[in-house]
Design a protein around this motif. Structure first.
Motif, PDB file in Angstrom:
ATOM      1  N   SER A   9      35.893  12.549 -27.109  1.00  0.00           N
ATOM      2  CA  SER A   9      35.327  11.232 -26.825  1.00  0.00           C
ATOM      3  C   SER A   9      35.451  10.314 -28.041  1.00  0.00           C
ATOM      4  CB  SER A   9      33.860  11.424 -26.442  1.00  0.00           C
ATOM      5  OG  SER A   9      33.275  10.177 -26.179  1.00  0.00           O
ATOM      6  N   PHE A  10      35.877   9.077 -27.806  1.00  0.00           N
ATOM      7  CA  PHE A  10      36.141   8.136 -28.904  1.00  0.00           C
ATOM      8  C   PHE A  10      34.908   7.275 -29.148  1.00  0.00           C
ATOM      9  CE2 PHE A  10      37.832   4.587 -31.192  1.00  0.00           C
ATOM     10  CZ  PHE A  10      38.953   5.066 -31.865  1.00  0.00           C
ATOM     11  N   SER A  11      34.575   7.085 -30.415  1.00  0.00           N
ATOM     12  CA  SER A  11      33.480   6.187 -30.794  1.00  0.00           C
ATOM     13  C   SER A  11      33.973   5.359 -31.970  1.00  0.00           C
ATOM     14  CB  SER A  11      32.261   7.022 -31.193  1.00  0.00           C
ATOM     15  OG  SER A  11      31.308   6.197 -31.821  1.00  0.00           O
ATOM     16  N   GLY A  12      34.133   4.074 -31.744  1.00  0.00           N
ATOM     17  CA  GLY A  12      34.620   3.223 -32.835  1.00  0.00           C
ATOM     18  C   GLY A  12      35.501   2.124 -32.280  1.00  0.00           C
ATOM     19  N   LEU A  13      36.559   1.838 -32.993  1.00  0.00           N
ATOM     20  CA  LEU A  13      37.459   0.758 -32.606  1.00  0.00           C
ATOM     21  C   LEU A  13      38.790   1.356 -32.160  1.00  0.00           C
ATOM     22  CD1 LEU A  13      39.773  -1.494 -33.272  1.00  0.00           C
ATOM     23  CD2 LEU A  13      37.583  -2.373 -32.490  1.00  0.00           C
ATOM     24  N   LEU A  14      39.119   1.138 -30.910  1.00  0.00           N
ATOM     25  CA  LEU A  14      40.398   1.609 -30.387  1.00  0.00           C
ATOM     26  C   LEU A  14      41.318   0.395 -30.274  1.00  0.00           C
ATOM     27  CD1 LEU A  14      41.949   4.057 -29.330  1.00  0.00           C
ATOM     28  CD2 LEU A  14      40.960   3.638 -27.077  1.00  0.00           C
ATOM     29  N   TYR A  15      42.435   0.491 -30.956  1.00  0.00           N
ATOM     30  CA  TYR A  15      43.364  -0.630 -31.097  1.00  0.00           C
ATOM     31  C   TYR A  15      44.591  -0.329 -30.263  1.00  0.00           C
ATOM     32  CZ  TYR A  15      47.088  -2.708 -34.246  1.00  0.00           C
ATOM     33  OH  TYR A  15      48.171  -3.316 -34.808  1.00  0.00           O
ATOM     34  N   ALA A  16      44.807  -1.150 -29.248  1.00  0.00           N
ATOM     35  CA  ALA A  16      46.015  -0.975 -28.433  1.00  0.00           C
ATOM     36  C   ALA A  16      47.044  -1.998 -28.887  1.00  0.00           C
ATOM     37  CB  ALA A  16      45.684  -1.185 -26.958  1.00  0.00           C
ATOM     38  N   GLY A  17      48.191  -1.502 -29.337  1.00  0.00           N
ATOM     39  CA  GLY A  17      49.322  -2.371 -29.665  1.00  0.00           C
ATOM     40  C   GLY A  17      50.281  -2.297 -28.486  1.00  0.00           C
ATOM     41  N   LEU A  18      50.583  -3.447 -27.886  1.00  0.00           N
ATOM     42  CA  LEU A  18      51.370  -3.432 -26.647  1.00  0.00           C
ATOM     43  C   LEU A  18      52.512  -4.427 -26.700  1.00  0.00           C
ATOM     44  CD1 LEU A  18      48.021  -4.010 -25.577  1.00  0.00           C
ATOM     45  CD2 LEU A  18      49.041  -2.469 -23.955  1.00  0.00           C
ATOM     46  N   ALA A  19      53.495  -4.195 -25.860  1.00  0.00           N
ATOM     47  CA  ALA A  19      54.526  -5.200 -25.610  1.00  0.00           C
ATOM     48  C   ALA A  19      54.355  -5.612 -24.153  1.00  0.00           C
ATOM     49  CB  ALA A  19      55.904  -4.615 -25.842  1.00  0.00           C
ATOM     50  N   VAL A  20      54.355  -6.930 -23.903  1.00  0.00           N
ATOM     51  CA  VAL A  20      54.182  -7.410 -22.528  1.00  0.00           C
ATOM     52  C   VAL A  20      55.564  -7.808 -22.017  1.00  0.00           C
ATOM     53  CG1 VAL A  20      53.002  -9.065 -21.048  1.00  0.00           C
ATOM     54  CG2 VAL A  20      51.852  -8.192 -23.086  1.00  0.00           C
ATOM     55  N   GLY A  21      56.183  -6.889 -21.311  1.00  0.00           N
ATOM     56  CA  GLY A  21      57.581  -7.084 -20.918  1.00  0.00           C
ATOM     57  C   GLY A  21      57.752  -7.298 -19.431  1.00  0.00           C
ATOM     58  N   THR A  22      58.986  -7.118 -19.005  1.00  0.00           N
ATOM     59  CA  THR A  22      59.316  -7.392 -17.604  1.00  0.00           C
ATOM     60  C   THR A  22      58.605  -6.440 -16.638  1.00  0.00           C
ATOM     61  OG1 THR A  22      61.274  -6.096 -18.088  1.00  0.00           O
ATOM     62  CG2 THR A  22      61.577  -8.461 -17.929  1.00  0.00           C
ATOM     63  N   ASN A  23      58.181  -5.283 -17.140  1.00  0.00           N
ATOM     64  CA  ASN A  23      57.452  -4.353 -16.278  1.00  0.00           C
ATOM     65  C   ASN A  23      55.952  -4.386 -16.532  1.00  0.00           C
ATOM     66  OD1 ASN A  23      59.707  -3.419 -14.893  1.00  0.00           O
ATOM     67  ND2 ASN A  23      60.199  -1.981 -16.538  1.00  0.00           N
ATOM     68  N   GLY A  24      55.474  -5.434 -17.224  1.00  0.00           N
ATOM     69  CA  GLY A  24      54.044  -5.518 -17.532  1.00  0.00           C
ATOM     70  C   GLY A  24      53.757  -4.920 -18.893  1.00  0.00           C
ATOM     71  N   PRO A  25      52.469  -4.811 -19.262  1.00  0.00           N
ATOM     72  CA  PRO A  25      52.141  -4.302 -20.592  1.00  0.00           C
ATOM     73  C   PRO A  25      52.486  -2.817 -20.746  1.00  0.00           C
ATOM     74  CG  PRO A  25      50.147  -5.014 -19.397  1.00  0.00           C
ATOM     75  CD  PRO A  25      51.301  -5.217 -18.486  1.00  0.00           C
ATOM     76  N   ALA A  26      53.054  -2.486 -21.902  1.00  0.00           N
ATOM     77  CA  ALA A  26      53.338  -1.081 -22.220  1.00  0.00           C
ATOM     78  C   ALA A  26      52.880  -0.845 -23.659  1.00  0.00           C
ATOM     79  CB  ALA A  26      54.829  -0.798 -22.087  1.00  0.00           C
ATOM     80  N   VAL A  27      52.387   0.348 -23.913  1.00  0.00           N
ATOM     81  CA  VAL A  27      51.797   0.632 -25.225  1.00  0.00           C
ATOM     82  C   VAL A  27      52.876   0.964 -26.253  1.00  0.00           C
ATOM     83  CG1 VAL A  27      50.303   2.228 -26.506  1.00  0.00           C
ATOM     84  CG2 VAL A  27      49.606   1.374 -24.257  1.00  0.00           C
ATOM     85  N   VAL A  28      52.829   0.247 -27.371  1.00  0.00           N
ATOM     86  CA  VAL A  28      53.691   0.575 -28.515  1.00  0.00           C
ATOM     87  C   VAL A  28      53.002   1.666 -29.330  1.00  0.00           C
ATOM     88  CG1 VAL A  28      54.742  -0.326 -30.637  1.00  0.00           C
ATOM     89  CG2 VAL A  28      54.618  -1.770 -28.585  1.00  0.00           C
ATOM     90  N   GLU A  29      51.700   1.489 -29.550  1.00  0.00           N
ATOM     91  CA  GLU A  29      50.937   2.505 -30.291  1.00  0.00           C
ATOM     92  C   GLU A  29      49.448   2.261 -30.097  1.00  0.00           C
ATOM     93  OE1 GLU A  29      51.729   1.961 -34.464  1.00  0.00           O
ATOM     94  OE2 GLU A  29      50.762   0.005 -34.502  1.00  0.00           O
ATOM     95  N   PHE A  30      48.683   3.322 -30.301  1.00  0.00           N
ATOM     96  CA  PHE A  30      47.236   3.192 -30.430  1.00  0.00           C
ATOM     97  C   PHE A  30      46.865   3.453 -31.876  1.00  0.00           C
ATOM     98  CE2 PHE A  30      46.853   3.817 -25.813  1.00  0.00           C
ATOM     99  CZ  PHE A  30      45.851   2.902 -25.546  1.00  0.00           C
TER     100      PHE A  30
END
Ligand code: GLY
Length: 403
Positions: free
Chosen positions: A233-254
């Motif tokens: 279980s995560f407690s804190g700040l979860l940072y989603a780095g995404l690219a918003v492309g032709t297929n919608g958002p996809a995760v580059v990294e967490f």
């Protein structure tokens, strides 16, 4: 007594907090400091101590901690773990392969491209990433990482503009902060090598509200739930780095912590007490707090980098003009790689030396204020990008069948 204590800190935070020369990666020393000052809240900022389990030790010593356990921090510390969590949670991300043997590098590169994304499979502060259309550059970077004994992660290239979304997460409770965009390349027009980040702005006028909702509902929440399901279980700040492309958002990294430099811009617009949000997360009460309030307008941050950053930054140069004489609420100078010499002179002590934040009624005014403030700061050999928040961003039209 109410006080903020920073370990080890720098001369910038030293204007607001008492500095203690404690290594943030030395878990027992951090716990001892928390005990000595009877801390009400311990915030563990960077990824390295989180991945090493400093939060676990301080929590076990009885203190409320903002920051995930070592188990949950694997979402940043282990690319293989992150990919597995995303696969089970049904979250779109780049296809990837890990190469740990030089003999396999060429064949693996042939399965990727024509834009290659070559990453250090460990923590590398953003500098372990090369994104290139030049196969030889991709190969050289991969070979160099392998020579250093670091496994190489090859990823398929994700199209579309990048978005950083920071979320306060407490188990399955997810509260998003404002979306921001980082500028990772060192030079104007996204030229030159990747860095830890050269500047950022928030909010993102070009990001549709429904895409933001999609990122929270279909990316961050399923990942938070999957981490709970597997006992991490995560407690804190979860940072989603995404690219918003032709297929919608996809995760580059967490990432498992606030991102740099997006945080400098995002927090400049926060209008709710920050410590209350952190404390509620640390004590498992995030579901009970009101959603954060935000100031109107925009904020940007521009990084002033040392000569030769990101390759081999020169340190020890004197910085002048950084004293915070700015008008309240319009600009801020936040230190990163700075130090104070015995004669009290402020000197550079890292690659990214300081950040200048501008806040304004809109992005144009925020930019104008940040760059005007930056013009008054001198550091020999330094450089910064002049186009933070200035490029027109277009979200590509969606494919009718999302992949
Ligand atoms: N903004 C990049 C990072 O914090 O990793």
């Amino acid at each position: 007594m109410t006080a903020v204590i920073a370990a080890p800190g720098n001369p910038g935070i030293g204007q607001h907090a008492e500095l203690r020369p404690v290594d943030p990666c030395a878990a027992d020393d951090v716990a001892a400091l928390a005990g000595e000052v009877a801390a009400d809240l311990v915030v563990i900022g960077p990824e390295v101590p989180l991945v090493l389990g400093v939060a676990d030790v301080v929590r076990a010593a009885g203190f409320p901690v903002f920051g995930p356990s070592a188990d949950a921090a694997r979402i940043e510390g282990s690319k293989a773990f992150a990919k597995d969590v995303m696969a089970v949670a049904g979250v779109r991300t780049a296809h990837s392969e890990i190469v740990d043997n030089p003999a396999e590098l060429d064949a693996a590169l042939d399965r990727f491209g024509p834009t290659w994304v070559v990453k250090d499979d460990g923590l590398a502060a953003g500098k372990g990433v090369v994104v290139t259309a030049d196969r030889r550059a991709a190969r050289d970077h991969g070979a160099e990482l392998l020579e250093q004994g670091h496994p190489v992660l090859l990823e398929s290239f994700l199209d579309g503009p990048e978005v950083s979304l920071f979320c306060l997460v407490d188990g399955e409770t997810v509260i998003p902060l404002l979306p921001a965009q980082d500028h990772k390349r060192v030079g104007d027009g996204d030229s030159g090598p990747n860095t830890g980040g050269m500047g950022a702005y928030t909010p993102l006028p070009w990001l549709p509200a429904e895409t933001l909702t999609e990122i929270v509902e279909d990316v961050v929440k399923p990942v938070a739930a999957e981490l709970v399901a597997r006992g991490s279980s995560f407690s804190g700040l979860l940072y989603a780095g995404l690219a918003v492309g032709t297929n919608g958002p996809a995760v580059v990294e967490f990432n498992c912590r606030f991102g740099d430099p997006e945080t400098q811009a995002v927090l400049a617009l926060l209008d709710s007490p920050f410590a209350e949000l952190l404390h509620a997360t640390a004590t498992g009460r995030l579901a009970e707090v009101d959603a954060p309030r935000w100031k109107d307008g925009s904020a940007i941050t521009v990084v002033l980098a040392a000569e030769n950053y990101p390759a081999r930054p020169r340190t020890g140069d004197v910085i002048t003009g950084a004293e915070d004489g700015a008008l309240e609420g319009e600009t801020l100078v936040l230190h990163a790689g700075t130090d104070q010499r015995a004669d009290k002179a402020l000197v550079s002590a890292g690659g990214r030396v300081l950040n200048v934040v501008g806040v304004g009624a809109d992005l144009a005014q925020a930019r104008e204020r940040a760059y005007a403030r930056l013009a008054g700061i001198k550091l020999p050999g330094s450089h910064f990008r002049t186009d933070i928040g200035a490029t027109e961003v277009v979200v590509p039209e969606r494919n009718s069948v999302a992949g």
